[in-house]
Design a protein around this motif. Structure first.
Motif, PDB file in Angstrom:
ATOM      1  N   MET A   1       0.733  -1.083   0.245  1.00 50.20           N
ATOM      2  CA  MET A   1       0.109  -0.458   0.062  1.00 50.20           C
ATOM      3  C   MET A   1       0.704   1.479  -0.099  1.00 50.20           C
ATOM      4  N   THR A   2       0.543   2.045  -0.875  1.00 48.70           N
ATOM      5  CA  THR A   2       1.873   3.429  -1.208  1.00 48.70           C
ATOM      6  C   THR A   2       1.081   4.470  -0.194  1.00 48.70           C
ATOM      7  N   ARG A   3      -0.429   4.111   0.393  1.00 46.96           N
ATOM      8  CA  ARG A   3      -0.863   5.539   0.775  1.00 46.96           C
ATOM      9  C   ARG A   3      -2.427   5.116   1.657  1.00 46.96           C
ATOM     10  N   ALA A   4      -2.445   5.592   2.803  1.00 47.20           N
ATOM     11  CA  ALA A   4      -3.642   5.476   3.743  1.00 47.20           C
ATOM     12  C   ALA A   4      -5.069   6.218   3.023  1.00 47.20           C
ATOM     13  N   THR A   5      -6.086   5.672   2.895  1.00 46.41           N
ATOM     14  CA  THR A   5      -6.489   7.070   2.789  1.00 46.41           C
ATOM     15  C   THR A   5      -7.896   6.448   4.102  1.00 46.41           C
ATOM     16  N   ILE A   6      -8.096   7.928   4.776  1.00 48.53           N
ATOM     17  CA  ILE A   6      -8.943   8.309   6.450  1.00 48.53           C
ATOM     18  C   ILE A   6      -9.824   9.201   5.763  1.00 48.53           C
ATOM     19  N   VAL A   7     -11.372   8.753   6.341  1.00 45.97           N
ATOM     20  CA  VAL A   7     -11.810   9.363   6.507  1.00 45.97           C
ATOM     21  C   VAL A   7     -12.667  10.065   7.816  1.00 45.97           C
ATOM     22  N   CYS A   8     -12.992  10.642   7.848  1.00 39.62           N
ATOM     23  CA  CYS A   8     -14.118  11.388   9.159  1.00 39.62           C
ATOM     24  C   CYS A   8     -15.305  12.491   8.702  1.00 39.62           C
ATOM     25  N   ILE A   9     -15.958  12.551   9.387  1.00 41.33           N
ATOM     26  CA  ILE A   9     -17.216  13.114   9.092  1.00 41.33           C
ATOM     27  C   ILE A   9     -17.936  14.192   9.971  1.00 41.33           C
ATOM     28  N   LYS A  10     -17.959  15.668   9.602  1.00 39.81           N
ATOM     29  CA  LYS A  10     -18.560  16.708  10.197  1.00 39.81           C
ATOM     30  C   LYS A  10     -19.384  17.336  10.391  1.00 39.81           C
ATOM     31  N   TRP A  11     -20.700  17.442  10.619  1.00 43.61           N
ATOM     32  CA  TRP A  11     -21.764  18.416  10.506  1.00 43.61           C
ATOM     33  C   TRP A  11     -22.137  18.699  11.902  1.00 43.61           C
ATOM     34  N   GLY A  12     -22.948  20.001  11.356  1.00 42.90           N
ATOM     35  CA  GLY A  12     -23.229  20.768  12.747  1.00 42.90           C
ATOM     36  C   GLY A  12     -21.943  21.146  13.337  1.00 42.90           C
ATOM     37  N   THR A  13     -22.215  21.908  14.578  1.00 40.12           N
ATOM     38  CA  THR A  13     -21.159  22.532  14.950  1.00 40.12           C
ATOM     39  C   THR A  13     -21.294  22.489  16.516  1.00 40.12           C
ATOM     40  N   ALA A  14     -21.560  20.970  16.892  1.00 42.52           N
ATOM     41  CA  ALA A  14     -20.721  19.695  18.079  1.00 42.52           C
ATOM     42  C   ALA A  14     -19.193  19.979  18.245  1.00 42.52           C
ATOM     43  N   PHE A  15     -18.706  19.877  16.910  1.00 43.02           N
ATOM     44  CA  PHE A  15     -16.979  20.175  17.016  1.00 43.02           C
ATOM     45  C   PHE A  15     -16.645  20.664  15.733  1.00 43.02           C
ATOM     46  N   GLY A  16     -15.002  21.581  16.750  1.00 43.12           N
ATOM     47  CA  GLY A  16     -14.609  22.861  15.888  1.00 43.12           C
ATOM     48  C   GLY A  16     -13.731  21.940  14.929  1.00 43.12           C
ATOM     49  N   PRO A  17     -13.320  22.509  14.090  1.00 41.63           N
ATOM     50  CA  PRO A  17     -12.175  21.926  13.507  1.00 41.63           C
ATOM     51  C   PRO A  17     -10.844  21.827  13.737  1.00 41.63           C
ATOM     52  N   ASP A  18     -10.483  21.578  15.091  1.00 40.67           N
ATOM     53  CA  ASP A  18      -9.473  21.590  16.082  1.00 40.67           C
ATOM     54  C   ASP A  18      -9.419  19.418  16.516  1.00 40.67           C
ATOM     55  N   TYR A  19     -11.071  19.401  16.499  1.00 42.71           N
ATOM     56  CA  TYR A  19     -11.165  17.838  16.667  1.00 42.71           C
ATOM     57  C   TYR A  19     -10.746  17.624  15.145  1.00 42.71           C
ATOM     58  N   VAL A  20     -11.291  17.955  14.057  1.00 41.80           N
ATOM     59  CA  VAL A  20     -10.742  17.061  13.068  1.00 41.80           C
ATOM     60  C   VAL A  20      -9.049  17.113  12.537  1.00 41.80           C
ATOM     61  N   ASN A  21      -8.491  18.383  12.614  1.00 38.69           N
ATOM     62  CA  ASN A  21      -6.949  18.842  12.683  1.00 38.69           C
ATOM     63  C   ASN A  21      -6.255  17.995  13.446  1.00 38.69           C
ATOM     64  N   ARG A  22      -6.610  18.067  14.805  1.00 41.80           N
ATOM     65  CA  ARG A  22      -5.923  16.710  15.850  1.00 41.80           C
ATOM     66  C   ARG A  22      -6.045  15.526  15.552  1.00 41.80           C
ATOM     67  N   LEU A  23      -7.522  14.904  14.531  1.00 43.98           N
ATOM     68  CA  LEU A  23      -7.187  13.598  14.642  1.00 43.98           C
ATOM     69  C   LEU A  23      -6.320  13.826  13.513  1.00 43.98           C
ATOM     70  N   TYR A  24      -6.135  14.116  12.168  1.00 47.44           N
ATOM     71  CA  TYR A  24      -5.520  14.074  11.291  1.00 47.44           C
ATOM     72  C   TYR A  24      -3.480  14.119  12.049  1.00 47.44           C
ATOM     73  N   SER A  25      -3.738  14.803  12.584  1.00 48.45           N
ATOM     74  CA  SER A  25      -1.943  14.588  13.060  1.00 48.45           C
ATOM     75  C   SER A  25      -1.762  13.510  13.867  1.00 48.45           C
ATOM     76  N   GLY A  26      -2.906  13.403  14.904  1.00 51.34           N
ATOM     77  CA  GLY A  26      -2.763  11.724  15.292  1.00 51.34           C
ATOM     78  C   GLY A  26      -2.492  10.822  14.256  1.00 51.34           C
ATOM     79  N   VAL A  27      -3.204  10.264  13.271  1.00 52.82           N
ATOM     80  CA  VAL A  27      -3.301   9.620  12.347  1.00 52.82           C
ATOM     81  C   VAL A  27      -1.657   9.898  11.231  1.00 52.82           C
ATOM     82  N   ARG A  28      -1.811  11.091  10.699  1.00 50.64           N
ATOM     83  CA  ARG A  28      -0.035  10.562  10.493  1.00 50.64           C
ATOM     84  C   ARG A  28       1.193  10.815  11.016  1.00 50.64           C
ATOM     85  N   ARG A  29       1.032  10.696  12.463  1.00 48.15           N
ATOM     86  CA  ARG A  29       2.002  10.140  13.045  1.00 48.15           C
ATOM     87  C   ARG A  29       2.089   8.923  13.551  1.00 48.15           C
TER      88      ARG A  29
END
Length: 265
Positions: A1-29
């Motif tokens: 596998m040359t790269r991994a495809t990761i996905v999340c879904i964010k709708w509404g306002t319960a979670f801010g962009p920081d949740y997505v960004n920190r998840l992205y960082s945790g995954v790539r690390r």
């Protein structure tokens, strides 16, 4: 596998962009291959520029789905099914590893990505397992739209009946549908753990801070406390009490800031 495809879904306002960004960082690390990180959302403001945005679709069966969800008292759930449609992630080749936003990555994800090729993989839901029922937990899920298109197509064909059959639960729908098709495997429980059940159980939570199990790769914050509450310390109830959590501050906030910079985490 040359790269991994990761996905999340964010709708509404319960979670801010920081949740997505920190998840992205945790995954790539915590993956040994390059990461393509996608977020399906109608609110893309504040997301790191390396995150690929997929517009949250308005599904043609949304009215029937919402009508059934209202009866099940689960209004607003089951939007995740849009991730399962073939073609929704452009130029996809291979499986997708998906996460809810109320999780924290704490260890290597390669074994989850590689587990049981061809199957839908989810962890056994804690409550359902305790009751002897076969239902996956939806916080971490690996699937392949090319193989598992039925996850979208069956719901699209008769949304009211499928939601009613699943009693309004997306994780019940997804895991049972995969089981019915003979393509389901549980993620080992020691890899995906619950903060409230595995890290901070009652009554230990009254005398000691939360502990991170040795082989935990993902910590799920289903229910309360959520991550900011657990970092600071939480006194929500007699059972759901938590001392401040240093390792959560480290994995969720400090390492993400070191990786992405203060502006994004």
């Amino acid at each position: 596998m040359t790269r991994a495809t990761i996905v999340c879904i964010k709708w509404g306002t319960a979670f801010g962009p920081d949740y997505v960004n920190r998840l992205y960082s945790g995954v790539r690390r915590n993956l040994s291959v390059p990461v393509r990180f996608c977020c399906m959302t109608e609110h893309a403001d504040g997301l790191h520029p390396d995150i690929e945005v997929i517009d949250l679709p308005q599904e043609p069966f949304r009215a029937d789905m919402d009508a059934a969800l209202a009866v099940a008292n689960r209004q607003g759930a089951m939007r995740k099914v849009s991730l399962f449609r073939q073609g929704v992630i452009p130029d996809l080749d291979g499986p997708v590893l998906g996460f809810d936003l109320d999780v924290v990555i704490t260890g290597a994800l390669d074994p989850i990505l590689a587990l049981a090729p061809g199957d839908v993989v989810m962890r056994h839901d804690w409550t359902e397992k305790r009751k002897g029922r076969p239902t996956g937990h939806g916080s971490v899920f690996r699937y392949d739209p090319a193989r598992h298109g039925f996850l979208y197509e069956d719901l699209a064909a008769d949304a009211y009946a499928e939601v009613e059959r699943a009693r309004g639960s997306e994780q019940r729908y997804t895991s049972h549908k995969a089981m019915d098709n003979g393509v389901f495997t549980y993620i080992p429980g020691e890899w995906v753990v619950s903060f409230k059940y595995d890290c901070n159980p009652f009554p230990r939570n009254w005398v000691a801070p939360p502990r991170l199990p040795d082989d935990a790769r993902v910590v799920c914050f289903h229910g309360r406390p959520k991550m900011p509450e657990a970092v600071a310390g939480y006194r929500g109830s007699l059972i759901r009490r938590s001392m401040p959590c240093d390792w959560l501050q480290d994995h969720w906030i400090d390492r993400a800031r070191a990786d992405l910079g203060d502006a994004w985490a």
